[in-house]
Design a protein around this motif. Structure first.
Motif, short mmCIF file in Angstrom:
data_model
loop_
_atom_site.label_atom_id
_atom_site.label_comp_id
_atom_site.label_asym_id
_atom_site.label_seq_id
_atom_site.Cartn_x
_atom_site.Cartn_y
_atom_site.Cartn_z
N SER A 71 -7.24 1.02 -0.88
CA SER A 71 -7.77 1.99 0.28
C SER A 71 -9.18 1.78 -0.41
O SER A 71 -9.44 1.99 -1.81
CB SER A 71 -8.02 3.39 0.40
OG SER A 71 -7.12 4.40 -1.04
N ILE B 112 -3.86 5.37 15.43
CA ILE B 112 -3.51 5.17 14.59
C ILE B 112 -1.82 4.58 14.55
O ILE B 112 -1.69 3.44 14.14
CB ILE B 112 -2.80 5.74 13.23
CG1 ILE B 112 -4.45 6.36 13.03
CG2 ILE B 112 -1.90 5.78 11.99
CD1 ILE B 112 -4.35 8.05 12.37
N ILE C 73 -6.13 -2.07 7.23
CA ILE C 73 -6.55 -1.21 7.92
C ILE C 73 -7.48 -0.51 8.32
O ILE C 73 -8.40 -0.31 6.88
CB ILE C 73 -5.44 0.47 9.17
CG1 ILE C 73 -3.92 -0.81 8.96
CG2 ILE C 73 -6.20 1.33 9.42
CD1 ILE C 73 -3.04 1.03 8.81
N ALA D 295 -10.62 1.52 9.00
CA ALA D 295 -11.04 2.37 10.22
C ALA D 295 -12.07 3.22 10.09
O ALA D 295 -13.49 3.59 8.75
CB ALA D 295 -10.58 3.85 9.10
N PHE E 96 -2.57 8.52 6.34
CA PHE E 96 -3.31 7.15 5.82
C PHE E 96 -2.50 7.21 4.08
O PHE E 96 -2.27 6.19 3.59
CB PHE E 96 -4.85 7.07 5.84
CG PHE E 96 -5.94 7.55 6.75
CD1 PHE E 96 -6.44 7.71 7.49
CD2 PHE E 96 -4.92 6.77 7.74
CE1 PHE E 96 -7.87 7.25 7.96
CE2 PHE E 96 -5.67 7.06 8.88
CZ PHE E 96 -6.75 7.22 9.10
N GLN F 38 -0.74 3.28 3.22
CA GLN F 38 -0.68 2.89 1.70
C GLN F 38 0.07 2.78 1.14
O GLN F 38 0.61 2.18 0.70
CB GLN F 38 -2.34 4.18 1.02
CG GLN F 38 -3.00 2.93 1.99
CD GLN F 38 -4.34 4.33 1.20
OE1 GLN F 38 -4.47 4.26 -0.10
NE2 GLN F 38 -5.07 5.23 1.46
N ARG G 169 0.30 -0.31 3.13
CA ARG G 169 -1.14 -1.22 3.51
C ARG G 169 -2.86 -0.83 2.84
O ARG G 169 -2.39 -0.07 2.49
CB ARG G 169 -1.43 -0.31 5.02
CG ARG G 169 -0.26 -1.20 6.09
CD ARG G 169 0.07 -0.32 7.35
NE ARG G 169 1.09 -0.57 8.23
CZ ARG G 169 2.15 -0.50 7.68
NH1 ARG G 169 2.92 0.55 7.63
NH2 ARG G 169 3.02 -0.64 8.55
N HIS G 170 -3.30 -1.96 3.58
CA HIS G 170 -4.66 -1.53 2.26
C HIS G 170 -5.70 -0.70 3.84
O HIS G 170 -5.39 -0.95 4.68
CB HIS G 170 -5.72 -3.37 2.24
CG HIS G 170 -4.48 -3.69 1.37
ND1 HIS G 170 -4.75 -3.54 -0.62
CD2 HIS G 170 -3.86 -5.04 1.18
CE1 HIS G 170 -3.85 -4.35 -0.82
NE2 HIS G 170 -2.83 -4.81 0.07
N MET G 171 -5.99 -0.17 2.94
CA MET G 171 -7.37 0.56 3.76
C MET G 171 -9.12 0.29 3.76
O MET G 171 -9.19 0.16 2.38
CB MET G 171 -6.65 2.34 4.55
CG MET G 171 -5.42 2.27 5.01
SD MET G 171 -5.27 3.92 5.15
CE MET G 171 -6.48 4.23 7.02
N VAL H 81 -12.11 2.56 4.55
CA VAL H 81 -12.69 3.76 5.87
C VAL H 81 -13.81 3.85 5.38
O VAL H 81 -14.57 3.56 4.09
CB VAL H 81 -11.90 4.92 5.20
CG1 VAL H 81 -12.37 5.64 6.32
CG2 VAL H 81 -10.48 4.58 5.48
N CYS I 284 -9.44 8.10 -1.14
CA CYS I 284 -9.51 7.11 -1.59
C CYS I 284 -9.81 6.20 -3.21
O CYS I 284 -10.34 7.05 -3.51
CB CYS I 284 -10.91 6.46 -0.49
SG CYS I 284 -10.83 6.54 0.90
#
Lengths: 426, 228
Positions: B35, B158, B169, B171, B190, B194, B198-200, B202, B213
């Motif tokens: 993240s 979401i 993702i 955001a 969130f 992760q 998944r990668h985020m 934000v 994060c």
């Protein structure tokens, strides 16, 4: 497809408004286009300046009943009258328009009250009665007797059957071809024979044609005397060569025929017409006539033409305003619809729908709207009075143009809605 | 995982005046970084950066590489990238009020449908329900969107974003409209996403969000600066 259904359900009110407004607009355009083209045609043919004529009246001056009776007892006088009529009827400088609305008793009449001479005016309706001449039960029907020139001058044409064959008009034989007004459609057929009488003389009337709806003529100061419920009985072509007829009948017929209108081309004037009548009178020996001006015809003719021309211009302006108003209303509804559809289009684009896929959805919605407009237009068209093929095709062309332009505008608005995020489509 | 090189973005207003938003911006984070928080004050370009990463904003100079492949600036290619790889969550949820919760999530499932091929409706519905369960909204399928609380609406957004199983993702201020308690719930969600791989990225101005994060970057002067 589910996105289409969701959109239709959500936007059923604005879509319905758009469909109804546009369908009504095209129906109005079709009606006015049809009116404008028929008016233009009428103006160019029947109402052009070239068709203006001077109209005068010819009347006999035998107003004293004793004098009138004595005249009719004289064979020579009747012959002079007949020659005077024939002189007028064959004059190169005049058009004799002889017409009279003598009602005709008819045996076993199948029509209703609408054919009664008293129907639709201040007179009372007549009942069946026993005709003294034939002893039969008869009913009076509205009729108009006229000569050939009157029939042609007023452009009285048939919708079915044939017009009068003047060679078959046989007064001595009591057989006369007749035309029936359009209201007789379904009452009598072409080829049928009606037994009746004219001025107490038994006659057999053969139906040879049914008139066009709305046939009319100028008669006794009335610009449009409609003939839809009348029987048109032709006069004999000539009074001097009519053959053997009893003097009583011939006298009545002759006086009916001589009381007529006389049309002359522009420029002849009252004096010219009077001079021509004087010459015919001198030639034939008949002097008991008078010529009167009929300015009302000319005034009414001119007024009617001007009314039509002015109204045509007014209608064009009204149509333009109406079109502008509908265009604004339609644009407003389209913008409103686009605004309502904007969030969905934006979300679909954000989620990763391709632009062509979003456009396909938009096109399906556009097609649904305009199929509905076309269907509503098709449903409403038969309810309109006589939209001509030219007007229909013109309206159809306008509809196609409108559909295409609206589709392009919708597409442009969609692009703006989807790519409202700066820097979207290159 | 994601790499931006020499990103330059210039904005033009109606009068034609120019404002440089990014000036040679570079961004790179590896696969083990789950993240990234992009901090910055309002107007610094956080949302624009996310739109570029999503392939929604294609007017820029520079290179954008995701998963080893350059992301094309052709709209159709960008849409395909977004469709296949990216889930997007925004501050105001962007849910459609003309359909219920399940149908909103289904949009995210069926976006990967192939034109001309019938969508397997049962499979799609099952996937949508699964996503709603994942975000803690099992049982909310028939609820109307306008009856949801802010936190519930964000959870639906979401669920829609993850319905197509994206790798990334994005955001944008996901907790901006939420209270502290609800914000914490979303951040826990969130974290779970992760852990699922998944990668985020934000964009936020909230320190609380940024602290959850792996990497924190500050967008300032048109560039990204690492924040400890």
């Amino acid at each position: 497809m589910s996105e289409v259904l969701i959109d239709l359900r959500r936007n059923v009110v604005p879509i319905s408004v758009k469909v109804v407004v546009l369908a009504l607009f095209f129906l109005i355009v079709a009606t006015v286009a049809s009116f404008a083209t028929s008016v233009s045609s009428a103006i160019s043919s029947a109402f052009s300046e070239e068709t203006e004529v001077d109209l005068f009246g010819v009347v006999d001056t035998l107003t004293d009943p004793d004098a009138f009776y004595a005249f009719r007892q004289s064979t020579r006088s009747i012959q002079q009258l007949g020659a005077f009529y024939d002189g007028l009827n064959t004059s190169d400088d005049l058009t004799l328009l002889s017409a009279f609305d003598q009602q005709i008793p008819v045996q076993d009449f199948r029509g209703g009250d609408e054919f009664d001479p008293g129907y639709g005016n201040e007179l009372s309706l007549t009942d069946e009665y026993v005709d003294a001449t034939s002893g039969s039960v008869v009913e009076d029907v509205r009729a108009m007797q006229m000569n050939r020139q009157a029939l042609e001058f007023y452009d009285i044409e048939v919708a079915s059957g044939t017009s009068i064959d003047w060679g078959t008009v046989d007064y001595p034989g009591g057989k006369v071809p007749v035309l029936l007004g359009s209201a007789y459609e379904g009452v009598y057929q072409v080829g049928e024979r009606l037994s009746g009488s004219l001025y107490l003389r038994p006659m057999e009337f053969e139906v040879v044609g049914i008139l066009r709806q709305g046939s009319a003529m100028f008669y006794k100061g009335e610009m449009n005397t409609y003939l839809d419920s009348a029987m048109i009985v032709p006069y004999p072509e000539s009074l001097t060569e009519i053959g053997s007829l009893d003097q009583e009948f011939l006298g009545i017929l002759s006086f009916a025929m001589i009381n007529a209108d006389v049309a002359s081309g522009g420029g002849t004037g009252f004096d010219g017409v009077a001079d021509e009548l004087r010459q015919i009178s001198m030639r034939t020996g008949f002097e008991d006539y008078s010529l009167i001006g009929v300015p009302t015809y000319l005034i009414q003719f001119g007024l009617m033409r001007q009314l039509i021309v002015d109204n045509r211009g007014l209608l064009v302006v009204v149509l333009a305003l109406l079109a502008g108003g509908v265009a604004c209303a339609g644009t407003f509804v389209s913008l409103h619809l686009r605004a309502r559809r904007r969030p969905a289009a934006s979300v679909l684009w954000t989620l990763g729908w391709s632009f062509p896929r979003i456009v396909r959805l938009q096109r399906r919605l556009w097609m649904v709207e305009y199929v509905a407009v076309g269907a509503l237009f098709a449903l409403g068209l038969p309810l309109l009075p006589g939209v001509g093929p030219g007007a229909f095709l013109a309206t159809l062309a306008l509809m196609v143009v409108w559909f295409v332009v609206d589709g392009l505008v919708q597409h442009r608005l969609l692009v703006g809605a989807v790519f409202a995020v700066p820097g979207g489509r290159s | 995982m994601i790499r931006l090189e020499g990103m330059t973005k210039v904005l033009r207003d109606r009068n034609g005046a120019q404002r440089v938003l990014f000036d040679g911006l570079d961004l790179a984070f590896r696969d083990d970084v789950r993240s990234v928080a992009v901090l910055g004050r309002s107007g610094s370009g956080k949302s624009t950066l996310l739109r570029i990463l999503a392939g929604l904003d294609l007017r820029y100079d520079g290179t954008y590489v995701a998963d080893g492949r350059q992301v094309s600036r052709q709209p159709s290619a960008a849409a395909r990238f977004r469709r296949e790889k990216v889930g997007i969550v925004t501050q105001h949820y962007d849910l459609l009020e003309d359909r219920n919760v399940l149908r909103n999530v289904l949009l995210g499932v069926e976006v990967r449908g192939v034109p001309g091929r019938r969508v397997d409706r049962k499979a799609s519905v099952a996937r949508a329900r699964e996503c709603l369960e994942l975000v803690g909204l099992g049982g909310f399928e028939r609820s109307r969107v306008n009856t949801l609380s802010g936190g519930e609406a964000q959870r639906v957004a979401i669920a829609r974003a993850i319905a197509k199983d994206p790798e990334i993702i994005l955001a944008d201020e996901p907790t901006g409209a939420l209270d502290e308690g609800t914000e914490e719930d979303i951040l826990q969600l969130f974290a779970r996403l992760q852990r699922d791989g998944r990668h985020m990225v934000v964009a936020t101005h909230s320190e609380t969000v940024a602290q959850h994060c792996d990497v924190r970057l500050l967008l300032t002067g048109g560039r990204l600066v690492s924040v400890e």
